[in-house]
Design an enzyme around this catalytic site. Structure first.
Site, mmCIF file in Angstrom:
data_model
loop_
_atom_site.group_PDB
_atom_site.id
_atom_site.type_symbol
_atom_site.label_atom_id
_atom_site.label_comp_id
_atom_site.label_asym_id
_atom_site.label_seq_id
_atom_site.Cartn_x
_atom_site.Cartn_y
_atom_site.Cartn_z
ATOM 1 N N CYS A 94 10.036 60.911 82.151
ATOM 2 C CA CYS A 94 9.898 62.362 82.324
ATOM 3 C C CYS A 94 9.551 63.054 81.012
ATOM 4 C CB CYS A 94 11.168 62.953 82.936
ATOM 5 S SG CYS A 94 12.625 62.722 81.922
ATOM 6 N N ASP A 124 25.600 55.224 84.606
ATOM 7 C CA ASP A 124 25.219 56.319 83.707
ATOM 8 C C ASP A 124 26.203 56.293 82.549
ATOM 9 O OD1 ASP A 124 23.466 59.177 84.267
ATOM 10 O OD2 ASP A 124 24.956 59.206 82.654
ATOM 11 N N SER A 125 25.732 56.650 81.356
ATOM 12 C CA SER A 125 26.646 56.614 80.209
ATOM 13 C C SER A 125 27.650 57.768 80.260
ATOM 14 C CB SER A 125 25.863 56.657 78.897
ATOM 15 O OG SER A 125 25.036 57.795 78.884
ATOM 16 N N ASP A 179 15.485 55.590 85.627
ATOM 17 C CA ASP A 179 15.043 56.986 85.480
ATOM 18 C C ASP A 179 15.717 57.596 84.254
ATOM 19 O OD1 ASP A 179 13.928 59.471 85.952
ATOM 20 O OD2 ASP A 179 15.442 60.060 87.417
ATOM 21 N N ALA A 202 30.489 53.825 84.333
ATOM 22 C CA ALA A 202 30.128 54.649 83.166
ATOM 23 C C ALA A 202 29.881 53.699 82.002
ATOM 24 C CB ALA A 202 31.259 55.617 82.838
HETATM 25 N N1 SAH Z 1 18.033 59.734 88.121
HETATM 26 C C1 SAH Z 1 18.742 60.972 88.007
HETATM 27 C C2 SAH Z 1 18.360 61.761 86.780
HETATM 28 C C3 SAH Z 1 18.540 61.027 85.475
HETATM 29 S S1 SAH Z 1 18.749 62.057 84.102
HETATM 30 C C4 SAH Z 1 18.536 61.793 89.280
HETATM 31 O O1 SAH Z 1 17.814 61.357 90.196
HETATM 32 O O2 SAH Z 1 19.126 62.854 89.387
HETATM 33 C C5 SAH Z 1 19.145 60.936 82.860
HETATM 34 C C6 SAH Z 1 20.571 60.448 82.865
HETATM 35 O O3 SAH Z 1 20.642 59.392 81.896
HETATM 36 C C7 SAH Z 1 21.643 61.431 82.467
HETATM 37 O O4 SAH Z 1 22.575 61.550 83.497
HETATM 38 C C8 SAH Z 1 22.301 60.842 81.208
HETATM 39 O O5 SAH Z 1 23.712 60.987 81.182
HETATM 40 C C9 SAH Z 1 21.949 59.382 81.333
HETATM 41 N N2 SAH Z 1 21.865 58.615 80.068
HETATM 42 C C10 SAH Z 1 21.359 59.024 78.887
HETATM 43 N N3 SAH Z 1 21.397 58.013 77.986
HETATM 44 C C11 SAH Z 1 21.933 56.933 78.622
HETATM 45 C C12 SAH Z 1 22.215 55.573 78.242
HETATM 46 N N4 SAH Z 1 21.949 55.147 77.016
HETATM 47 N N5 SAH Z 1 22.737 54.758 79.166
HETATM 48 C C13 SAH Z 1 23.007 55.190 80.418
HETATM 49 N N6 SAH Z 1 22.765 56.453 80.823
HETATM 50 C C14 SAH Z 1 22.236 57.314 79.948
#
Ligand code: SAH
Length: 395
Positions: free
Chosen positions: A339, A252-253, A299, A279
Protein backbone atom coordinates in the site's frame (compact mmCIF):
# COMPACT_ATOMS: atom_id res chain seq x y z
CA UNK A 1 -14.99 36.39 -4.22
CA UNK A 2 -11.45 37.59 -4.74
CA UNK A 3 -8.87 35.55 -2.91
CA UNK A 4 -5.25 36.41 -2.30
CA UNK A 5 -3.08 35.59 -5.28
CA UNK A 6 -0.04 33.47 -5.88
CA UNK A 7 1.93 33.70 -9.13
CA UNK A 8 3.76 30.87 -10.85
CA UNK A 9 7.19 31.02 -12.37
CA UNK A 10 7.21 31.02 -16.20
CA UNK A 11 6.41 27.57 -17.63
CA UNK A 12 5.24 26.18 -14.29
CA UNK A 13 1.58 26.14 -15.36
CA UNK A 14 1.98 23.05 -17.57
CA UNK A 15 0.95 20.48 -14.98
CA UNK A 16 -2.05 22.59 -13.99
CA UNK A 17 -3.11 22.78 -17.62
CA UNK A 18 -3.18 18.98 -17.46
CA UNK A 19 -5.35 19.27 -14.33
CA UNK A 20 -2.78 17.92 -11.89
CA UNK A 21 -4.09 19.12 -8.52
CA UNK A 22 -0.86 20.22 -6.79
CA UNK A 23 1.33 23.30 -7.00
CA UNK A 24 4.79 22.69 -5.56
CA UNK A 25 6.40 25.49 -3.58
CA UNK A 26 9.31 25.58 -6.05
CA UNK A 27 6.88 26.59 -8.82
CA UNK A 28 5.85 29.79 -7.05
CA UNK A 29 7.37 33.11 -8.09
CA UNK A 30 5.43 35.28 -5.70
CA UNK A 31 2.79 35.10 -2.97
CA UNK A 32 0.70 38.22 -2.48
CA UNK A 33 -0.79 39.42 0.78
CA UNK A 34 0.63 36.76 3.13
CA UNK A 35 -2.17 34.18 3.10
CA UNK A 36 -2.59 32.10 6.25
CA UNK A 37 -2.03 28.37 6.07
CA UNK A 38 -5.25 26.79 4.93
CA UNK A 39 -6.62 29.92 3.27
CA UNK A 40 -8.01 29.67 -0.25
CA UNK A 41 -5.79 31.41 -2.84
CA UNK A 42 -6.13 32.04 -6.56
CA UNK A 43 -3.25 30.76 -8.67
CA UNK A 44 -2.08 32.90 -11.62
CA UNK A 45 0.40 32.13 -14.36
CA UNK A 46 3.44 34.31 -14.96
CA UNK A 47 1.34 35.98 -17.68
CA UNK A 48 -1.19 36.92 -14.97
CA UNK A 49 -3.92 34.59 -16.17
CA UNK A 50 -6.08 32.78 -13.60
CA UNK A 51 -5.47 29.03 -13.69
CA UNK A 52 -6.78 27.46 -10.45
CA UNK A 53 -7.80 28.09 -6.87
CA UNK A 54 -7.02 25.96 -3.86
CA UNK A 55 -5.86 25.63 -0.27
CA UNK A 56 -2.57 27.30 0.49
CA UNK A 57 -0.04 25.65 2.81
CA UNK A 58 3.59 26.12 3.73
CA UNK A 59 5.42 22.98 2.68
CA UNK A 60 6.47 21.18 -0.43
CA UNK A 61 2.93 21.24 -1.83
CA UNK A 62 2.05 24.92 -1.64
CA UNK A 63 -1.45 24.76 -3.15
CA UNK A 64 -3.89 21.86 -3.32
CA UNK A 65 -6.30 22.68 -6.10
CA UNK A 66 -10.01 22.80 -5.35
CA UNK A 67 -11.13 24.14 -8.70
CA UNK A 68 -9.77 25.05 -12.10
CA UNK A 69 -12.57 27.61 -12.43
CA UNK A 70 -12.63 30.94 -10.67
CA UNK A 71 -15.27 30.30 -8.06
CA UNK A 72 -16.10 30.88 -4.42
CA UNK A 73 -15.37 28.06 -2.03
CA UNK A 74 -18.54 28.30 0.02
CA UNK A 75 -21.29 26.08 1.39
CA UNK A 76 -22.62 25.46 -2.11
CA UNK A 77 -19.22 24.40 -3.39
CA UNK A 78 -18.84 21.75 -0.67
CA UNK A 79 -22.36 20.52 -1.26
CA UNK A 80 -21.80 20.16 -5.00
CA UNK A 81 -18.57 18.26 -4.53
CA UNK A 82 -19.99 15.94 -1.87
CA UNK A 83 -23.07 15.31 -4.01
CA UNK A 84 -20.81 14.14 -6.87
CA UNK A 85 -18.95 11.89 -4.44
CA UNK A 86 -22.22 10.46 -3.15
CA UNK A 87 -23.62 9.89 -6.66
CA UNK A 88 -20.51 7.87 -7.51
CA UNK A 89 -20.96 5.63 -4.45
CA UNK A 90 -24.62 5.17 -5.35
CA UNK A 91 -23.49 4.13 -8.85
CA UNK A 92 -21.10 1.65 -7.23
CA UNK A 93 -24.01 0.11 -5.29
CA UNK A 94 -22.50 1.09 -1.97
CA UNK A 95 -25.21 3.35 -0.57
CA UNK A 96 -28.53 1.82 0.45
CA UNK A 97 -27.09 -1.68 0.27
CA UNK A 98 -28.53 -3.87 3.04
CA UNK A 99 -25.39 -6.06 3.07
CA UNK A 100 -22.82 -3.30 3.16
CA UNK A 101 -22.77 0.00 5.02
CA UNK A 102 -19.02 0.62 4.95
CA UNK A 103 -17.40 2.64 2.18
CA UNK A 104 -15.15 5.58 1.44
CA UNK A 105 -17.24 8.60 0.53
CA UNK A 106 -14.38 10.98 -0.20
CA UNK A 107 -10.96 9.88 -1.36
CA UNK A 108 -8.89 13.08 -1.55
CA UNK A 109 -7.61 13.84 -5.04
CA UNK A 110 -9.69 10.95 -6.39
CA UNK A 111 -12.79 12.98 -5.58
CA UNK A 112 -11.26 16.34 -6.50
CA UNK A 113 -10.96 17.17 -2.81
CA UNK A 114 -7.22 16.97 -2.09
CA UNK A 115 -6.48 16.58 1.60
CA UNK A 116 -9.89 15.20 2.61
CA UNK A 117 -10.85 11.63 3.50
CA UNK A 118 -14.32 10.59 4.63
CA UNK A 119 -15.18 6.98 5.45
CA UNK A 120 -18.72 5.94 6.32
CA UNK A 121 -19.48 3.19 8.83
CA UNK A 122 -23.20 2.63 9.02
CA UNK A 123 -24.54 5.97 10.30
CA UNK A 124 -21.19 7.45 11.32
CA UNK A 125 -18.87 9.33 8.99
CA UNK A 126 -15.23 9.57 10.00
CA UNK A 127 -13.61 12.63 8.50
CA UNK A 128 -9.87 13.09 8.22
CA UNK A 129 -8.02 16.22 7.11
CA UNK A 130 -4.57 15.82 5.61
CA UNK A 131 -4.13 19.51 4.80
CA UNK A 132 -4.41 22.74 6.75
CA UNK A 133 -7.13 23.93 4.39
CA UNK A 134 -9.43 20.98 4.95
CA UNK A 135 -8.91 21.43 8.69
CA UNK A 136 -9.90 25.11 8.50
CA UNK A 137 -12.99 24.23 6.45
CA UNK A 138 -14.03 21.22 8.54
CA UNK A 139 -17.22 22.78 9.89
CA UNK A 140 -18.42 23.89 6.46
CA UNK A 141 -17.66 20.41 5.14
CA UNK A 142 -19.53 18.78 8.03
CA UNK A 143 -22.58 20.96 7.30
CA UNK A 144 -22.46 20.01 3.64
CA UNK A 145 -22.08 16.34 4.54
CA UNK A 146 -25.12 16.60 6.75
CA UNK A 147 -27.16 18.23 3.98
CA UNK A 148 -26.07 15.83 1.24
CA UNK A 149 -26.22 12.54 3.15
CA UNK A 150 -29.48 13.18 5.04
CA UNK A 151 -30.38 10.33 7.39
CA UNK A 152 -27.56 8.10 6.19
CA UNK A 153 -25.01 10.07 8.20
CA UNK A 154 -26.18 10.89 11.71
CA UNK A 155 -22.79 11.27 13.41
CA UNK A 156 -19.64 12.92 12.15
CA UNK A 157 -16.38 12.11 13.90
CA UNK A 158 -13.38 14.29 13.11
CA UNK A 159 -10.08 12.42 13.39
CA UNK A 160 -7.12 14.49 12.30
CA UNK A 161 -4.81 14.64 15.31
CA UNK A 162 -2.22 12.49 13.58
CA UNK A 163 -2.77 13.37 9.93
CA UNK A 164 -2.16 17.12 9.92
CA UNK A 165 1.26 18.61 9.31
CA UNK A 166 2.78 19.33 12.69
CA UNK A 167 4.54 22.40 11.38
CA UNK A 168 1.37 24.17 10.38
CA UNK A 169 0.36 26.64 13.01
CA UNK A 170 -3.09 25.22 13.57
CA UNK A 171 -5.17 25.67 16.64
CA UNK A 172 -7.63 23.21 18.07
CA UNK A 173 -6.79 19.96 16.32
CA UNK A 174 -8.73 17.65 18.51
CA UNK A 175 -10.46 14.43 17.63
CA UNK A 176 -14.13 14.48 18.43
CA UNK A 177 -17.69 14.50 17.13
CA UNK A 178 -18.68 17.48 15.00
CA UNK A 179 -22.20 16.15 14.86
CA UNK A 180 -24.17 13.62 16.88
CA UNK A 181 -22.07 11.22 18.94
CA UNK A 182 -22.86 7.58 19.07
CA UNK A 183 -21.19 4.80 21.02
CA UNK A 184 -22.56 2.39 18.38
CA UNK A 185 -19.55 1.05 16.52
CA UNK A 186 -20.50 -2.06 14.62
CA UNK A 187 -20.53 -1.79 10.84
CA UNK A 188 -21.07 -4.28 8.02
CA UNK A 189 -19.01 -5.18 4.99
CA UNK A 190 -20.44 -7.66 2.49
CA UNK A 191 -22.68 -9.08 5.21
CA UNK A 192 -19.90 -9.50 7.78
CA UNK A 193 -19.82 -7.47 10.98
CA UNK A 194 -16.91 -5.69 12.60
CA UNK A 195 -16.24 -3.22 15.39
CA UNK A 196 -14.73 0.06 14.28
CA UNK A 197 -12.40 1.75 16.69
CA UNK A 198 -12.58 5.23 15.25
CA UNK A 199 -11.43 6.74 18.51
CA UNK A 200 -8.05 5.03 18.60
CA UNK A 201 -7.80 2.76 15.58
CA UNK A 202 -5.47 3.25 12.61
CA UNK A 203 -6.61 5.33 9.66
CA UNK A 204 -10.32 5.95 10.14
CA UNK A 205 -10.68 2.70 12.12
CA UNK A 206 -10.85 0.04 9.43
CA UNK A 207 -9.11 -0.64 6.14
CA UNK A 208 -12.01 -0.04 3.81
CA UNK A 209 -9.82 -0.38 0.73
CA UNK A 210 -9.54 -4.18 0.91
CA UNK A 211 -13.28 -4.90 0.62
CA UNK A 212 -13.22 -6.41 -2.87
CA UNK A 213 -9.94 -8.22 -2.33
CA UNK A 214 -11.34 -9.82 0.81
CA UNK A 215 -14.38 -10.96 -1.18
CA UNK A 216 -12.04 -12.56 -3.73
CA UNK A 217 -10.12 -14.30 -0.96
CA UNK A 218 -13.35 -15.80 0.34
CA UNK A 219 -13.73 -17.64 -2.97
CA UNK A 220 -10.37 -19.34 -2.52
CA UNK A 221 -10.70 -20.23 1.15
CA UNK A 222 -12.65 -23.47 1.03
CA UNK A 223 -10.85 -26.28 2.82
CA UNK A 224 -7.62 -24.31 3.12
CA UNK A 225 -5.33 -23.55 6.04
CA UNK A 226 -5.07 -19.79 6.09
CA UNK A 227 -2.45 -17.44 7.47
CA UNK A 228 -3.58 -13.81 7.63
CA UNK A 229 -0.35 -11.92 8.24
CA UNK A 230 -0.68 -8.24 9.30
CA UNK A 231 -4.32 -8.90 10.14
CA UNK A 232 -5.11 -5.58 11.94
CA UNK A 233 -8.87 -5.92 12.67
CA UNK A 234 -9.04 -9.33 11.04
CA UNK A 235 -10.84 -8.41 7.81
CA UNK A 236 -9.38 -11.18 5.67
CA UNK A 237 -9.78 -13.70 8.51
CA UNK A 238 -13.53 -13.57 8.87
CA UNK A 239 -13.99 -13.71 5.09
CA UNK A 240 -11.77 -16.81 5.00
CA UNK A 241 -13.93 -18.37 7.70
CA UNK A 242 -17.13 -17.67 5.82
CA UNK A 243 -15.49 -19.14 2.73
CA UNK A 244 -15.10 -22.44 4.55
CA UNK A 245 -11.44 -22.40 5.55
CA UNK A 246 -10.22 -25.37 7.57
CA UNK A 247 -8.32 -23.14 9.95
CA UNK A 248 -7.40 -19.46 10.10
CA UNK A 249 -4.42 -18.00 11.92
CA UNK A 250 -4.22 -14.23 12.27
CA UNK A 251 -0.95 -12.50 13.13
CA UNK A 252 -0.15 -8.87 13.94
CA UNK A 253 2.58 -7.32 16.05
CA UNK A 254 0.02 -5.16 17.83
CA UNK A 255 -1.73 -6.80 20.79
CA UNK A 256 -4.59 -4.32 20.37
CA UNK A 257 -5.06 -5.49 16.77
CA UNK A 258 -5.18 -9.10 17.94
CA UNK A 259 -7.89 -8.23 20.49
CA UNK A 260 -9.90 -6.50 17.74
CA UNK A 261 -9.48 -9.49 15.45
CA UNK A 262 -10.64 -11.91 18.14
CA UNK A 263 -13.65 -9.72 18.90
CA UNK A 264 -14.61 -9.48 15.24
CA UNK A 265 -14.28 -13.20 14.66
CA UNK A 266 -16.46 -13.81 17.71
CA UNK A 267 -19.03 -11.31 16.43
CA UNK A 268 -19.45 -13.26 13.19
CA UNK A 269 -18.66 -16.81 14.26
CA UNK A 270 -19.33 -17.21 17.98
CA UNK A 271 -17.92 -20.43 19.37
CA UNK A 272 -16.09 -21.33 16.15
CA UNK A 273 -12.73 -22.82 17.07
CA UNK A 274 -11.13 -22.70 13.60
CA UNK A 275 -9.54 -19.35 14.43
CA UNK A 276 -6.41 -18.49 16.44
CA UNK A 277 -4.68 -15.13 16.70
CA UNK A 278 -1.08 -14.34 17.66
CA UNK A 279 0.53 -11.04 18.64
CA UNK A 280 3.94 -11.47 17.10
CA UNK A 281 6.37 -9.89 14.67
CA UNK A 282 5.77 -11.04 11.10
CA UNK A 283 9.34 -12.04 10.32
CA UNK A 284 9.68 -14.00 13.56
CA UNK A 285 6.42 -15.82 12.95
CA UNK A 286 7.28 -16.64 9.33
CA UNK A 287 10.64 -18.01 10.48
CA UNK A 288 9.24 -20.24 13.17
CA UNK A 289 6.06 -21.46 11.48
CA UNK A 290 5.86 -24.79 9.71
CA UNK A 291 4.54 -25.59 6.27
CA UNK A 292 0.90 -26.04 7.22
CA UNK A 293 -0.52 -23.09 5.24
CA UNK A 294 -1.87 -23.24 1.72
CA UNK A 295 -3.44 -19.78 1.65
CA UNK A 296 -1.35 -16.87 2.88
CA UNK A 297 -2.21 -13.17 2.99
CA UNK A 298 0.58 -10.61 3.32
CA UNK A 299 -0.80 -7.11 3.76
CA UNK A 300 1.98 -5.15 5.48
CA UNK A 301 1.94 -1.46 6.40
CA UNK A 302 3.55 0.91 3.88
CA UNK A 303 7.24 0.01 3.94
CA UNK A 304 8.09 3.31 2.21
CA UNK A 305 6.35 6.55 3.05
CA UNK A 306 8.82 8.67 1.05
CA UNK A 307 10.81 8.30 -2.16
CA UNK A 308 14.15 8.07 -0.35
CA UNK A 309 13.01 4.97 1.51
CA UNK A 310 12.13 3.15 -1.72
CA UNK A 311 15.16 0.86 -2.03
CA UNK A 312 14.87 -0.42 1.50
CA UNK A 313 11.17 -0.87 1.09
CA UNK A 314 11.62 -3.01 -2.00
CA UNK A 315 14.13 -5.15 -0.17
CA UNK A 316 11.60 -5.50 2.65
CA UNK A 317 8.88 -6.70 0.24
CA UNK A 318 11.29 -9.19 -1.30
CA UNK A 319 12.36 -10.56 2.05
CA UNK A 320 8.81 -10.90 3.29
CA UNK A 321 7.50 -12.61 0.18
CA UNK A 322 10.53 -14.91 -0.01
CA UNK A 323 9.57 -16.33 3.38
CA UNK A 324 6.05 -17.04 2.18
CA UNK A 325 7.29 -18.74 -1.02
CA UNK A 326 9.66 -20.84 1.07
CA UNK A 327 6.93 -22.16 3.36
CA UNK A 328 3.64 -22.20 1.44
CA UNK A 329 2.35 -25.68 0.57
CA UNK A 330 2.45 -26.91 -3.02
CA UNK A 331 -0.71 -25.73 -4.73
CA UNK A 332 -0.86 -22.83 -2.29
CA UNK A 333 -2.27 -19.40 -2.99
CA UNK A 334 -0.58 -16.20 -1.92
CA UNK A 335 -2.39 -12.86 -1.66
CA UNK A 336 0.38 -10.28 -1.41
CA UNK A 337 -0.02 -6.50 -1.19
CA UNK A 338 1.77 -3.19 -1.03
CA UNK A 339 0.00 0.00 0.00
CA UNK A 340 3.03 2.30 -0.38
CA UNK A 341 2.19 5.06 -2.79
CA UNK A 342 5.83 5.52 -3.82
CA UNK A 343 6.18 1.84 -4.79
CA UNK A 344 4.91 1.47 -8.36
CA UNK A 345 3.04 -1.56 -9.65
CA UNK A 346 6.14 -2.60 -11.58
CA UNK A 347 8.47 -2.07 -8.59
CA UNK A 348 6.25 -4.25 -6.47
CA UNK A 349 5.98 -6.93 -9.10
CA UNK A 350 9.77 -6.97 -9.46
CA UNK A 351 10.20 -7.34 -5.69
CA UNK A 352 7.81 -10.30 -5.65
CA UNK A 353 9.44 -11.74 -8.78
CA UNK A 354 12.84 -11.63 -7.05
CA UNK A 355 11.41 -13.41 -4.03
CA UNK A 356 9.81 -16.10 -6.21
CA UNK A 357 13.08 -16.64 -8.09
CA UNK A 358 14.97 -17.05 -4.81
CA UNK A 359 12.59 -19.83 -3.81
CA UNK A 360 12.94 -21.50 -7.22
CA UNK A 361 9.25 -22.39 -7.21
CA UNK A 362 6.93 -22.24 -10.17
CA UNK A 363 4.63 -19.24 -9.64
CA UNK A 364 1.71 -17.97 -11.69
CA UNK A 365 -0.16 -14.68 -11.42
CA UNK A 366 -3.90 -15.33 -11.10
CA UNK A 367 -5.13 -11.82 -10.35
CA UNK A 368 -3.69 -8.32 -10.23
CA UNK A 369 -5.48 -6.34 -7.58
CA UNK A 370 -5.89 -2.71 -6.71
CA UNK A 371 -8.11 -0.42 -4.67
CA UNK A 372 -11.90 -0.48 -5.18
CA UNK A 373 -14.03 2.13 -6.97
CA UNK A 374 -14.79 4.07 -3.81
CA UNK A 375 -11.04 4.88 -3.73
CA UNK A 376 -11.06 6.27 -7.27
CA UNK A 377 -7.93 7.35 -9.08
CA UNK A 378 -8.16 10.80 -10.63
CA UNK A 379 -6.78 10.24 -14.14
CA UNK A 380 -4.84 13.51 -13.83
CA UNK A 381 -3.28 12.35 -10.54
CA UNK A 382 -1.92 8.87 -11.21
CA UNK A 383 -0.05 8.96 -7.88
CA UNK A 384 -3.44 8.25 -6.32
CA UNK A 385 -3.19 4.59 -7.32
CA UNK A 386 -1.54 3.26 -4.18
CA UNK A 387 -2.82 -0.25 -3.47
CA UNK A 388 -1.26 -3.08 -5.41
CA UNK A 389 -1.86 -6.76 -4.96
CA UNK A 390 -1.00 -10.04 -6.65
CA UNK A 391 -2.75 -13.34 -6.22
CA UNK A 392 -0.26 -16.08 -6.97
CA UNK A 393 -0.50 -19.81 -7.44
CA UNK A 394 2.57 -21.52 -6.06
CA UNK A 395 3.19 -24.99 -7.42
N1 SAH B 1 -4.77 -6.48 6.48
C1 SAH B 1 -5.34 -5.49 7.33
C2 SAH B 1 -4.60 -4.17 7.29
C3 SAH B 1 -3.14 -4.26 7.64
S1 SAH B 1 -2.46 -2.79 8.23
C4 SAH B 1 -6.82 -5.30 6.98
O1 SAH B 1 -7.32 -5.95 6.04
O2 SAH B 1 -7.49 -4.54 7.65
C5 SAH B 1 -0.89 -3.28 8.73
C6 SAH B 1 -0.83 -3.99 10.06
O3 SAH B 1 0.51 -4.49 10.20
C7 SAH B 1 -1.08 -3.16 11.30
O4 SAH B 1 -2.14 -3.70 12.02
C8 SAH B 1 0.22 -3.24 12.12
O5 SAH B 1 0.00 -3.37 13.51
C9 SAH B 1 0.85 -4.50 11.58
N2 SAH B 1 2.32 -4.58 11.66
C10 SAH B 1 3.22 -3.60 11.45
N3 SAH B 1 4.48 -4.08 11.54
C11 SAH B 1 4.38 -5.41 11.82
C12 SAH B 1 5.32 -6.48 12.01
N4 SAH B 1 6.62 -6.25 11.94
N5 SAH B 1 4.84 -7.71 12.24
C13 SAH B 1 3.51 -7.95 12.31
N6 SAH B 1 2.59 -6.98 12.14
C14 SAH B 1 3.00 -5.73 11.89
Amino acid sequence: MAYKKVFLKPGKEDSLRRFHPWVFSGALARVEGEPEEGEVVDVYTSKKEFIACGHYQIGSIAVRVLSFKQETIDADFWKRRLQVAKDLRVALGLIGNPKNNTYRLVHGEGDNLPGLIIDVYDHTAVMQAHSAGMHMDRLAIADALDAVMGDVVQHIYYKSETTLPYKADLVAIENGFLKGGSPENVAMENGLLFHVDWLKGQKTGFFVDQRENRALLERYAHGRSVLNMFCYTGGFSFYAMRGGAKLVHSVDSSAKAIDLTNENVKLNFPGDDRHQAYAEDAFKYLDRMGDQYDLIILDPPAFAKHRDALRNALRGYTKLNAKAFEKIRPGGILFTFSCSQVVSKQDFRNAVFTAAAQSGRSVRILHQLTQPGDHPVNIYHPEGEYLKGLVLYVE
